[in-house]
Enzyme design. Structure first.
Site, PDB file in Angstrom:
ATOM      1  NE  ARG A 124      42.502  35.973  52.589  1.00  0.00           N
ATOM      2  CZ  ARG A 124      41.713  37.006  52.881  1.00  0.00           C
ATOM      3  NH1 ARG A 124      40.421  36.934  52.631  1.00  0.00           N
ATOM      4  NH2 ARG A 124      42.213  38.076  53.439  1.00  0.00           N
ATOM      5  CE  LYS A 146      56.236  19.414  42.623  1.00  0.00           C
ATOM      6  NZ  LYS A 146      57.569  18.916  42.240  1.00  0.00           N
ATOM      7  CD  GLU A 188      59.283  15.292  32.193  1.00  0.00           C
ATOM      8  OE1 GLU A 188      59.172  14.457  33.114  1.00  0.00           O
ATOM      9  OE2 GLU A 188      59.922  16.358  32.319  1.00  0.00           O
ATOM     10  CE  LYS A 230      53.026  15.012  38.383  1.00  0.00           C
ATOM     11  NZ  LYS A 230      53.521  16.197  37.742  1.00  0.00           N
ATOM     12  CD  GLU A 240      59.191  17.060  44.922  1.00  0.00           C
ATOM     13  OE1 GLU A 240      58.359  17.541  44.146  1.00  0.00           O
ATOM     14  OE2 GLU A 240      60.414  17.168  44.768  1.00  0.00           O
ATOM     15  NE  ARG A 244      54.483  16.065  42.905  1.00  0.00           N
ATOM     16  CZ  ARG A 244      53.386  16.796  42.680  1.00  0.00           C
ATOM     17  NH1 ARG A 244      52.454  16.865  43.611  1.00  0.00           N
ATOM     18  NH2 ARG A 244      53.214  17.443  41.565  1.00  0.00           N
ATOM     19  CG  ASN A 248      62.219  15.949  41.162  1.00  0.00           C
ATOM     20  OD1 ASN A 248      61.479  16.585  40.422  1.00  0.00           O
ATOM     21  ND2 ASN A 248      62.139  16.015  42.482  1.00  0.00           N
ATOM     22  CG  HIS A 251      63.466  16.513  36.347  1.00  0.00           C
ATOM     23  ND1 HIS A 251      63.104  15.279  35.836  1.00  0.00           N
ATOM     24  CD2 HIS A 251      62.519  17.377  35.910  1.00  0.00           C
ATOM     25  CE1 HIS A 251      61.987  15.409  35.134  1.00  0.00           C
ATOM     26  NE2 HIS A 251      61.612  16.669  35.164  1.00  0.00           N
ATOM     27  CG  HIS A 255      67.594  22.447  37.195  1.00  0.00           C
ATOM     28  ND1 HIS A 255      68.493  23.311  37.778  1.00  0.00           N
ATOM     29  CD2 HIS A 255      66.429  23.114  37.131  1.00  0.00           C
ATOM     30  CE1 HIS A 255      67.888  24.446  38.045  1.00  0.00           C
ATOM     31  NE2 HIS A 255      66.634  24.356  37.669  1.00  0.00           N
ATOM     32  CG  HIS A 269      62.046  20.480  31.279  1.00  0.00           C
ATOM     33  ND1 HIS A 269      62.903  20.590  32.357  1.00  0.00           N
ATOM     34  CD2 HIS A 269      61.098  19.584  31.638  1.00  0.00           C
ATOM     35  CE1 HIS A 269      62.478  19.791  33.333  1.00  0.00           C
ATOM     36  NE2 HIS A 269      61.384  19.177  32.929  1.00  0.00           N
TER      37      HIS A 269
HETATM   38  N1  GLY Z   1      56.984  17.484  37.729  1.00  0.00           N
HETATM   39  C1  GLY Z   1      57.267  16.844  38.944  1.00  0.00           C
HETATM   40  C2  GLY Z   1      56.150  16.879  39.904  1.00  0.00           C
HETATM   41  O1  GLY Z   1      55.047  17.258  39.561  1.00  0.00           O
HETATM   42  O2  GLY Z   1      56.333  16.531  41.036  1.00  0.00           O
END
Ligand code: GLY
Length: 371
Positions: A124, A146, A188, A230, A240, A244, A248, A251, A255, A269
């Site tokens: 958990r 993430k 990035e 970031k 997000e 946040r 993107n 992206h 994508h 990417h």
């Molecule tokens: N890679 C985008 C984020 O971490 O929100």
């Protein structure tokens, strides 16, 4: 050794530091020890990274009196799936981990995302530390919590937000990266300048080549500034719900390009993000939101370091604007059927828009691809 640079991700009692330095791996144990609840860790890595960096990390853990074992997985995106998650968790349970045992993710984004997700769900939830070894992981995926895996239905569709206890970005590790991967990660870095750090973008215009060529000071500054950018956004909007989404930038287009090329070696990417950022700014120009000079400036900088800025004749492929917009409509960031685009009023002035007319996007792609 000079003291590492430090950035903080401010999330209350889940706050953590990102340390950025040259040769940090050699001292990793002493940095990790203070955040541990138990003097025991399991290092998760892949065979490629293990050959390069595992011994140094293990030595530093032993030096700091931290008990350690390693789980070494196959390299590559295909490791980020349910089957490898299951294997990893089985191995962790076999090793009789306890709630106080921490995982250490040593590697790129695949290892970081998979290990973070395993840490989020096993027993958990246990702690984990990120030791990213690629530029992309150092400036993006290791920061912000993430975690997750890919599914047959798309990338990163199963996962959780689970923040690490510490991130150790050893910029010396970047020297072993293939140039193409380094450049893809650099896209990035540029992204943060375009989002909301115009001075950083200007700095990159002057020092981007030094970053790519391996100047230690330039690399540390670029990674540190990216992490600061970031961290600021994540601290404001961890889940997000809004801001946040700016991360993107490039992206949504990127994508779609990756989906067309099968998320493989044809288009990495970061390479897709570089082209995607140019398209996002071109779209902003087309809609009279952004001066054309800013889009040209972005293109110039990406090209100066060696990144492709357009898809026109990429590997001789024929692109279909309609298929690309169809991919965008299936993006997981779609809300009530509307794709959110990250647009810009200029370099350093990105914003989110849910009101982009998809026919304008298709028209832009048609013009660009026909050019
Ligand atoms: N890679 C985008 C984020 O971490 O929100």
């Amino acid at each position: 050794m000079t003291a590492p640079l430090r950035q903080r991700v401010a999330l209350g009692d889940r706050s953590y530091d990102i340390l950025i330095g040259d040769d940090l791996l050699a001292a990793a144990g002493s940095h990790i020890a203070p955040v541990l609840r138990q003097r025991r860790v399991i290092v998760v890595t892949d065979t490629t990274v293990a050959a390069l960096h595992l011994a140094a990390l293990e030595r530093s853990l032993s030096d700091a009196d931290i008990r350690h074992e390693a789980v070494v997985l196959p390299p590559g995106e295909q490791t980020k799936d349910f089957a490898h998650l299951e294997k990893l968790i089985a191995r962790l349970l076999e090793l009789k981990i306890e709630r106080g045992t921490a995982l250490v993710a040593l590697g790129g984004g695949v290892i970081g995302d998979l290990t973070g997700f395993a840490a989020a769900v096993v027993l958990r939830g246990i702690d984990f530390v990120q030791v990213p070894t690629t530029l992309l992981a150092q400036v993006d995926s290791s920061v912000g919590g993430k975690t997750g895996i890919n599914t047959a239905y798309g990338k990163n569709l199963v996962g959780s937000f689970h923040q690490p206890r510490l991130v150790l970005a050893d910029t010396a590790a970047l020297s072993s990266l293939p140039r193409r991967q380094l450049l893809a990660g650099y896209a990035e870095v540029v992204k943060y300048g375009v989002i909301d750090r115009p001075e950083f973008f200007t700095w990159l215009e002057g020092h981007g080549t030094a970053v790519i060529e391996g100047d230690p000071g330039a690399r540390q500054h670029a990674v540190s500034e990216s992490c600061a950018a970031k961290a600021e956004i994540v601290a404001e909007d961890e889940r997000e719900r809004g801001r946040r989404g700016l991360l993107n930038l490039g992206h949504t287009f990127g994508h779609a390009l990756e989906a067309e090329t099968g998320f493989g070696d044809e288009l990495l990417h970061g390479e897709a993000v570089a082209i995607g950022m140019v398209l996002a700014l071109d779209l902003s120009v087309r809609l009279n939101l952004c001066p054309a000079a800013d889009s040209a400036r972005l293109r110039r900088h990406l090209a100066a370091v060696g990144l492709a800025t357009g898809v026109e004749r990429f590997q001789g492929r024929i692109w279909s604007p309609r298929r690309l917009t169809e991919h965008m409509a299936r993006d997981k960031k779609v809300t009530d059927g509307r794709t959110t685009f990250v647009m810009a009023r200029g370099i350093g002035r990105a914003f989110l828009s849910e009101n982009v007319d998809i026919t304008e996007v298709e028209a832009l792609l048609t013009d660009t691809l026909a050019a």
